[in-house]
Every structure is written in C-alpha cells, then in structure tokens.
Design a protein around this motif. Structure first.
Motif, PDB file in Angstrom:
ATOM      1  N   ASN A  93       0.795  -1.220   0.000  1.00 28.35           N
ATOM      2  CA  ASN A  93       0.000   0.000   0.000  1.00 28.35           C
ATOM      3  C   ASN A  93       0.834   1.279   0.000  1.00 28.35           C
ATOM      4  O   ASN A  93       0.342   2.340   0.365  1.00 28.35           O
ATOM      5  CB  ASN A  93      -0.971   0.027   1.191  1.00 28.35           C
ATOM      6  N   LYS A  94       2.101   1.184  -0.367  1.00 30.80           N
ATOM      7  CA  LYS A  94       2.944   2.377  -0.439  1.00 30.80           C
ATOM      8  C   LYS A  94       3.339   2.627  -1.892  1.00 30.80           C
ATOM      9  O   LYS A  94       3.560   1.711  -2.660  1.00 30.80           O
ATOM     10  CB  LYS A  94       4.197   2.208   0.406  1.00 30.80           C
ATOM     11  N   GLN A  95       3.470   3.871  -2.242  1.00 30.93           N
ATOM     12  CA  GLN A  95       3.948   4.204  -3.561  1.00 30.93           C
ATOM     13  C   GLN A  95       5.434   3.868  -3.660  1.00 30.93           C
ATOM     14  O   GLN A  95       6.184   3.986  -2.701  1.00 30.93           O
ATOM     15  CB  GLN A  95       3.736   5.689  -3.830  1.00 30.93           C
ATOM     16  N   GLU A 130     -12.390  12.381  -0.913  1.00 34.93           N
ATOM     17  CA  GLU A 130     -11.690  11.123  -1.099  1.00 34.93           C
ATOM     18  C   GLU A 130     -12.154  10.031  -0.137  1.00 34.93           C
ATOM     19  O   GLU A 130     -11.647   8.904  -0.208  1.00 34.93           O
ATOM     20  CB  GLU A 130     -10.181  11.333  -0.934  1.00 34.93           C
ATOM     21  N   HIS A 173      -7.653   6.398  -2.458  1.00 37.69           N
ATOM     22  CA  HIS A 173      -7.290   7.002  -1.167  1.00 37.69           C
ATOM     23  C   HIS A 173      -7.224   5.951  -0.074  1.00 37.69           C
ATOM     24  O   HIS A 173      -6.246   5.894   0.683  1.00 37.69           O
ATOM     25  CB  HIS A 173      -8.307   8.080  -0.798  1.00 37.69           C
ATOM     26  N   TRP A 174      -8.229   5.112   0.028  1.00 42.45           N
ATOM     27  CA  TRP A 174      -8.234   4.094   1.093  1.00 42.45           C
ATOM     28  C   TRP A 174      -7.088   3.116   0.907  1.00 42.45           C
ATOM     29  O   TRP A 174      -6.411   2.756   1.876  1.00 42.45           O
ATOM     30  CB  TRP A 174      -9.571   3.348   1.091  1.00 42.45           C
ATOM     31  N   GLU A 198      -4.179   3.531  -0.776  1.00 47.39           N
ATOM     32  CA  GLU A 198      -2.846   4.107  -0.688  1.00 47.39           C
ATOM     33  C   GLU A 198      -2.560   4.772   0.653  1.00 47.39           C
ATOM     34  O   GLU A 198      -1.425   4.723   1.148  1.00 47.39           O
ATOM     35  CB  GLU A 198      -2.633   5.125  -1.810  1.00 47.39           C
ATOM     36  N   ASN A 199      -3.575   5.402   1.246  1.00 41.20           N
ATOM     37  CA  ASN A 199      -3.318   6.225   2.423  1.00 41.20           C
ATOM     38  C   ASN A 199      -3.728   5.575   3.741  1.00 41.20           C
ATOM     39  O   ASN A 199      -3.152   5.887   4.781  1.00 41.20           O
ATOM     40  CB  ASN A 199      -4.011   7.584   2.277  1.00 41.20           C
TER      41      ASN A 199
END
Length: 454
Positions: free
Chosen positions: A21-23, A330, A379-380, A382-383
């Motif tokens: 879940n991280k860029q 978001e 959003h959910w 990734e963040n």
C-alpha cells in the motif's frame, strides 16, 4: 468476454505484496502507482475470495460474516445467507470471466450450491434469510422470522438467473445446471406472498407464525427487484397492480419535481429518508443484475435516480456538517454496515450519520460515479492501507473519528463490490440477467422501458 490471465493476476498480487500500500519510486525518482485498471482488478480479486476461499464448505454458499479475529456471535460461523450468497454466485461468474478461477472450477462450485438449494428448507419455494450451512435447516433471523423471506430470495434469484443465462448454451453438463436453476426459479410462489390476492407483496411468512410479521413491501427502498421477478415469474406471477398500487403506492411514491438535495433531484420518495435518500445499498441490491441504464417508467428514470442518490450521499460527506474526521471528497459513502455499536443503517442526516464510512457504498457505486468511486478507492488503498484493506478486500466499515478499524466482513456488503465494478467495466451481469425472456416479459407487464427489450 475479455479477462485477465492468471499471469496478470499474479503480477497484480505481486505488486500489492511488494508495495504494501505504499507508492514506489522507479530509477528516475518518479512515483509509480498501480494503474486504475489494475487496482480495480486487485479489489475484485480480493473481494471475490470472500465467496470462493471463504465460503462455507458444505453448501458452497457465502457465510453471513467473517471476522478476521475469529470473534463471532455464538453459533454463527456456519450460518449462510440467501441474499448475500445470491450476490456471491454473480461474483463467481466474475471470477470465471476475469480468470481468477477456471470455468470448470466455477461450474463445480455452482453445482454444489444448487444441490444445497435443492435440498435446503424452503417455504412455498421461498428461501429463508439464513440457513445452517451444514444441515440446510433454517436459522431464525429474529423471533418470528423463521420461514420465507421473499426479498432475500429475490436477491438469490437474480444471481441464479444470471448463472442460468451464462451456462444455458454451454456443454451438456452446463445446460443441466441451467435446467436445475430453472426449476428452482419456477418453484418460487410469489403469488403466495400477496396474502390471498392483495395488491402488494409481503416480505415474510412463517410456518409457525404465519403472517405475524405483517410487512407489506412498499417503495422506495432496496426491493424493486422483487416486484420485477414477481411480474416475470412464469408459474407464480402476480398482477401489475401489486407493482403500481403496492410498491408505487398508487403513484404516491413520486416526489415533487422541486425536491432536491445538494442540487440533485430525487424522483422517488425513499421510505423514511425523503430528504437525502437513505443508505446507498438502495441503489445497489436491486441493480446488481437489473440494468438501470435506460430503465424508465412513469415514476422515474432509474439510472438518473440512482446516480442522484449517490451524488447526494457523497455531497453530504464532502460538506460534512457534523464535522467527522476523515470525511471528504476522497472518503465518502454511507450505507448499512457494521458500526461502532454493532450495526446501523448509516445515511445522510443528523440522526443517521454516525461517523462511519462503509467502503461498499462508494465502491458499489462505480457505475454511477466512476471518477468519485475511484478517488475513494485509491485514497483508502494508498493512504489507509492495511487499516482498511485485508485478505478479502476492504473491510466492512471504519471510523476515523472513533479510531475504529475492525477487521470484519459481511457477505451482503462484499458481493456488490465485485458485481458493480464488473458492471461498470463490462456490463457482464446486467447483460446476462436482462437477456432472460421472462424478465423482458415482466418489464413489459409493469410498463418499464429498457434498451434490452426486443
């Protein structure tokens, strides 16, 4: 139908496991994110596994709930649900088309499910809300709800009819499954649920309490599919009067043309939620198979109505008049789901918005609001990451205000995610269900227009 190969699926899952879940940065220093298309597939794949890997083993049906921590209500782990499992059989078709499983695997599971349905307890052909998956005996949903549940049965039937249409021209084995489904469909006595010929359908009947629950189903809520199926039944159909006088309340279902919320008009009066439209599952459950695109009658344009319902729900969250943490463009979506105090029908309004976001609300709205739904999903993912995303997709609900992130799933919320994302991408379930000749006849009987009508 086009679908991803198993190689593509593995690649997506590998990407997920690597990023957690991280860029990630490539060698140019540019952030490289999973594409929108791949993210949709990943979410569909994980959520599909609720109905595949997570199914109750004897029946093959979806469990009512799954708690990652294993903390279940007493004697609840083998409870299966007719409505949520109906969504699940559609998810299995998505799994076949997307290459998550083979056609042979899907057929084998669906044969198991149909065998269970053929032998499980029914009442005038109508299924209960819950069964014990090991025995096929009814598990009462409440004190007097120990028999037929026509609404949940309708949710199952819409799924089964999509399966029938999918396999009806296949191999001899596939045709045999389609014929078995047809017998189940023809056995459902919708006319019994008019309670002797009234111009309305009743939700429940009990072998022990009769009509004691006394719940005539009038609109508008999640139950439109029941009236379409009742009109379409080739063996136990009901008069169009039940639709017009019962469901549509003799025309009283229509809102005044000036009724708006956040600039969006609601054509229909939603039961107990006239101002903002109520929980978003009302725009989902009936329309997993019933195609709302171009579906119209003298009461509403159902595509426009459902889209406006969704936009109102999102606009409430964006405006966030109560001031809950985490709400915004978001992160939005209010519907019935788990809640901080067990379960609630979350919806816009001071008394019904409890600060709980239910991912199924936005994700199952992909056909109506694709850009906004993608914005929320990304959003959910990734963040918030593994706070809200687990082995079977996004968890049922969460509240940033209460720092509440339970790792729990409900079948009736997971199923629409898989199905409605697929309908947005390919129209798969819509096209299958609407190809049913009985459904087309039923829509004509009720005065409904659809591009699918021949």
């Amino acid at each position: 139908m086009k679908y991803l190969s198993w190689v593509a699926v593995i690649a997506i899952l590998f990407a997920f496991s690597c990023t957690q879940n991280k860029q990630q940065e490539d060698n140019t220093g540019v952030l490289d994110r999973i594409s929108d298309d791949s993210l949709m597939t990943l979410v569909q794949y994980r959520t599909f596994q609720y109905f595949w890997e997570g199914a109750e083993p004897n029946s093959g049906l979806a469990r009512e709930r799954y708690h990652v921590d294993g903390n279940y209500p007493e004697n609840d782990q083998n409870v299966v649900t007719s409505g949520g499992a109906g969504f699940g059989v559609m998810a299995i078709l998505v799994g076949i088309e997307r290459g998550f499983i083979t056609r042979e695997q899907g057929l084998e599971r669906l044969e198991k499910i149909v065998t269970f349905l053929e032998n499980a307890e029914t009442f005038h052909g109508v299924w209960p809300h819950w069964w014990d998956g090991e025995t096929g005996k009814v598990k009462p949903f409440s004190d007097k709800d120990d028999g037929a549940d026509l609404v949940e049965t309708s949710f199952m039937l819409q799924g089964l009819l999509t399966v029938r249409q999918y396999f009806r021209e296949g191999s001899e084995r596939e045709k045999a499954l389609a014929e078995r489904i047809d017998k189940l469909w023809r056995a459902v006595e919708f006319d019994w649920h008019t309670k002797g010929g009234e111009d309305v359908l009743y939700w429940h009947w009990s072998p022990n309490f009769g009509w004691a629950m006394n719940f005539p189903v009038t609109g508008y809520n999640e139950c439109m599919i029941m009236y379409v199926l009742a009109a379409a039944s080739p063996t136990h159909g009901v008069s169009p009067d039940a639709y017009h006088k019962g469901w549509n309340r003799g025309g009283a279902i229509k809102n005044d043309s000036s009724h708006q919320a956040f600039g969006h008009h609601l054509a229909l009066r939603h039961n107990g939620a006239e101002q903002y439209g109520g929980p978003l599952f009302w725009a989902h459950y009936s329309y997993l198979a019933l195609d709302p695109r171009g579906l119209k009658d003298k009461y509403a344009d159902y595509w426009q109505h459902n889209t406006n319902h969704t936009l109102i729900n999102r606009a409430w969250c964006v405006e966030n008049p109560i001031g809950y943490k985490g709400y915004g463009p978001e992160s939005w979506g209010l519907t019935a789901s788990y809640s901080v105090k067990f379960y609630a029908g979350h919806a816009p309004g001071e008394n019904s918005d409890l600060g709980v976001i239910s991912p199924t609300a936005a994700l199952s709205s992909f056909p109506y609001t694709p850009e906004y739904s993608m914005q929320a999903m990304r959003h959910w993912y990734e963040n918030l990451g593994d706070k809200v995303f687990g082995k079977y997709g996004f968890y049922d609900a969460f509240s940033e205000t209460d720092n509440w992130f339970p790792q729990r799933y409900l079948a009736i919320d997971q199923g629409p995610i898989v199905v409605m994302i697929e309908n947005h991408r390919t129209g798969l379930l819509w096209d299958l269900f609407m190809s049913s000749p009985e459904i087309q006849d039923g829509l004509r009987k009720l005065g409904l227009e659809s591009p699918h009508l021949k």
